[in-house]
Write a protein that holds these residues in place. Structure first.
Motif, PDB file in Angstrom:
ATOM      1  N   GLY A 164      -5.085   2.985   6.069  1.00  9.60           N
ATOM      2  CA  GLY A 164      -4.554   3.953   7.009  1.00  9.60           C
ATOM      3  C   GLY A 164      -3.089   4.266   6.787  1.00  9.60           C
ATOM      4  O   GLY A 164      -2.335   4.470   7.751  1.00  9.60           O
ATOM      5  N   ILE A 165      -2.668   4.301   5.510  1.00  5.92           N
ATOM      6  CA  ILE A 165      -1.290   4.630   5.166  1.00  5.92           C
ATOM      7  C   ILE A 165      -1.307   5.740   4.122  1.00  5.92           C
ATOM      8  O   ILE A 165      -2.359   6.110   3.604  1.00  5.92           O
ATOM      9  CB  ILE A 165      -0.513   3.401   4.649  1.00  5.92           C
ATOM     10  CG1 ILE A 165      -1.235   2.760   3.455  1.00  5.92           C
ATOM     11  CG2 ILE A 165      -0.326   2.374   5.753  1.00  5.92           C
ATOM     12  CD1 ILE A 165      -0.520   1.537   2.897  1.00  5.92           C
ATOM     13  N   THR A 166      -0.148   6.293   3.799  1.00  8.81           N
ATOM     14  CA  THR A 166      -0.096   7.400   2.849  1.00  8.81           C
ATOM     15  C   THR A 166      -0.145   6.896   1.412  1.00  8.81           C
ATOM     16  O   THR A 166       0.146   5.723   1.140  1.00  8.81           O
ATOM     17  CB  THR A 166       1.191   8.214   3.031  1.00  8.81           C
ATOM     18  OG1 THR A 166       2.321   7.404   2.639  1.00  8.81           O
ATOM     19  CG2 THR A 166       1.355   8.663   4.475  1.00  8.81           C
ATOM     20  N   LYS A 167      -0.481   7.794   0.503  1.00  9.08           N
ATOM     21  CA  LYS A 167      -0.511   7.440  -0.915  1.00  9.08           C
ATOM     22  C   LYS A 167       0.878   7.063  -1.417  1.00  9.08           C
ATOM     23  O   LYS A 167       1.016   6.169  -2.268  1.00  9.08           O
ATOM     24  CB  LYS A 167      -1.079   8.600  -1.736  1.00  9.08           C
ATOM     25  CG  LYS A 167      -2.544   8.903  -1.450  1.00  9.08           C
ATOM     26  CD  LYS A 167      -3.032  10.072  -2.294  1.00  9.08           C
ATOM     27  CE  LYS A 167      -4.473  10.440  -1.950  1.00  9.08           C
ATOM     28  NZ  LYS A 167      -4.952  11.589  -2.749  1.00  9.08           N
ATOM     29  N   ASP A 168       1.895   7.728  -0.906  1.00  7.93           N
ATOM     30  CA  ASP A 168       3.262   7.392  -1.322  1.00  7.93           C
ATOM     31  C   ASP A 168       3.632   5.978  -0.875  1.00  7.93           C
ATOM     32  O   ASP A 168       4.312   5.242  -1.610  1.00  7.93           O
ATOM     33  CB  ASP A 168       4.263   8.393  -0.723  1.00  7.93           C
ATOM     34  CG  ASP A 168       4.193   9.759  -1.405  1.00  7.93           C
ATOM     35  OD1 ASP A 168       3.643   9.821  -2.529  1.00  7.93           O
ATOM     36  OD2 ASP A 168       4.674  10.749  -0.817  1.00  7.93           O
TER      37      ASP A 168
END
Length: 527
Positions: free
Chosen positions: A411-415
């Motif tokens: 549940g986090i961004t790819k960056d």
């Protein structure tokens, strides 16, 4: 009823994933048993990773919290034995023994010099700077990034050990570090010095000390077998991802004392557990440095397919890195010990060109091909400059899939994933604030979480279904046919120097050198 008694728990030899499960179940049973007044833990060359030892230590601390007396007795212990022993109120040691307390060290073998002499040219590409696994083959020492990473990781493990031991023995960090620098210690060194142990004595003297602490003489035994309280208890599947992740079936490598976690076998286990109506939840128990990128992604896909159908919880043991983390990312919750080694979100690819070695041996080759790159993976020639772009493109694509799976699962961004990825390895303590793990705890805690997600209380009794079956070995099968034990004879691999050389090249790389790998950037051997 069962009379009050003292439980004796022996910790000996290598403690693998399945052995640890049995120990955790037994220790939790002791903690609940009102007739177990005290526990004496004995040690005999315990071998396991730091997270394994941390999990055992935490279960012993749980027994103390249940109001039971806890004693540790060892003849000749190491820093691993001693770490577990500090969970006890009293630590005793045999006068013939001692404690080999000297700190932590890790060694990586580099093969560049040998390859140059033999005429072997390793050709590898990686993503990214911390994915240092190919450095074993391409360098003669670690790069600056790899050296920094390993130093930070060793500091994290050492600090966890020191904090626990110093707190248990009521001394400062500096006092304990000074003692470590003065080790190892014989029993004679420790006699009369209560900083590390509480008494030195033979078993009969230690028995007297234990009875004196308890206040009465009690038998040493185990409780009577528990009668089932119902015909069928709710079931939780524990699926083991144990060893290098490879394509195909799970196998054992007796020469190296290792197991290989086959993608095909694990996928079958996940599908079976997901479709079995008796099984209410799944705990994915991982002790793996990763391996085949393809197998890791296929297993991960089944984990994501299970999510939402049944609760699936990850319990990391010593290692859940690279492909091991790929597999874990899709679970509903991830448990790790502070000393677990995890992360290493990265990938590498390459081959060995043995054309120079063949030339030295007088071996020549002649290749017929149809297609410009038909012999791209040939071990008898190097990549051309044009061909070296091919693995780089593959790696970028597969690294992107790895990052996407972690981003979705966590549940986090790819960056955010890339920032903590790039092959970087973390301890469990370091992994918590960067959202790679959810909670600290071992298998017992993961099982409690699985029960909670099934709508059961933490004290509810369940049936454990352990999957997959223990992988068989070819040598073991032959031994059974001829009536002999495969381990009976001394082999060259029993010699430490030969064993270390064989372990120098990861098993997954040996089996499939020409495919992308998501694997821990170095090997960790717990001796």
């Amino acid at each position: 009823g069962t009379p009050e008694h003292i439980e004796r728990v022996e910790l000996a030899g290598a403690i693998g994933l399945r052995e640890l499960t049995a120990l955790v179940v037994r220790l939790r049973s002791i903690a609940r048993d009102p007739t177990a007044v005290a526990v004496v833990v004995t040690f005999d060359a315990v071998s396991g990773g730091w997270a394994t030892l941390e999990e055992l230590r935490n279960e012993l601390v749980r027994i103390r919290a249940a109001g039971k007396k806890l004693f540790a007795y060892m003849v000749s212990g190491t820093g691993r034995d001693y770490y577990i022993a500090t969970a006890a109120q009293k630590i005793y040691i045999d006068p013939a023994g001692g404690v080999r307390l000297v700190g932590m060290a890790g060694t990586t073998m580099y093969f560049r010099g040998a390859f140059e002499q033999f005429g072997v040219q390793p050709q590898f590409e990686k993503i990214a700077e911390y994915k240092s696994a190919p450095e074993q083959f391409t360098e003669s020492r670690p790069t600056a990034a790899a050296a920094r990473l390993r130093g930070e990781l060793l500091d994290a493990l050492r600090d966890g050990w020191v904090e626990a031991v110093a707190g248990a023995r009521r001394m400062s960090r500096d006092q304990l570090l000074a003692l470590i620098d003065g080790g190892p210690f014989t029993a004679g060194d420790l006699a009369g010095d209560g900083r590390l142990v509480d008494a030195v004595g033979a078993p009969d003297k230690i028995s007297e000390l234990v009875f004196r602490e308890i206040g009465e003489v009690l038998p040493v035994g185990v409780p009577a077998a528990e009668r089932p309280d119902r015909w069928q208890r709710p079931a939780v599947a524990v699926i083991y991802v144990d060893g290098d992740i490879t394509d195909g079936k799970s196998r054992a490598v007796p020469m190296l004392g290792q197991t290989l976690a086959g993608g095909e076998t694990l996928i079958e286990a996940l599908i079976a557990a997901r479709n079995d109506p008796r099984i209410g939840a799944i705990v994915l128990r991982i002790d793996s440095p990763g391996g085949s990128a393809l197998a890791s992604e296929l297993i991960s896909r089944e984990v994501f397919s299970t999510r939402g159908v049944k609760p699936i919880v990850c319990s990391m043991s010593d290692l859940a890195a690279s492909g091991g983390y790929f597999v874990a990312a899709g679970c509903d919750a991830i448990f790790a010990e502070p000393m677990t080694i995890t992360g290493s979100i990265g990938i590498f690819y390459g081959k060995f060109d043995i054309g120079g070695l063949a030339h030295k041996l007088g071996v020549t080759t002649d290749t017929f091909k149809r297609g410009k790159r038909a012999d791209l993976e040939s071990m008898f020639r190097p990549y051309t400059d044009d061909e070296r772009a091919v693995p780089k493109d593959k790696l970028r694509y597969m690294y992107g899939r790895f990052v996407s799976a972690v981003a979705e699962g966590r549940g986090i961004t790819k960056d955010e994933v890339d920032a903590v990825g790039r092959g970087h390895v973390w301890s469990g303590t370091q992994a918590m604030p960067i959202k790679l793990v959810d909670k600290f705890g071992g298998l017992g805690d993961a099982l409690d979480e699985a029960k909670r997600r099934m709508g059961l209380g933490s004290q509810a009794k369940i049936q454990l279904v352990e999957l997959p079956a223990v992988p068989s070995t070819l040598l073991g099968a032959i031994g059974k046919l001829i009536g002999a034990e495969a381990e009976a004879a001394l082999s060259l691999t029993d010699l430490p120097v030969i064993r270390d050389l064989l372990r120098g090249v990861p098993a997954s790389v040996l089996l499939a050198p020409g495919v992308p790998h998501t694997r821990l950037p170095f090997d960790i051997v717990w001796e």
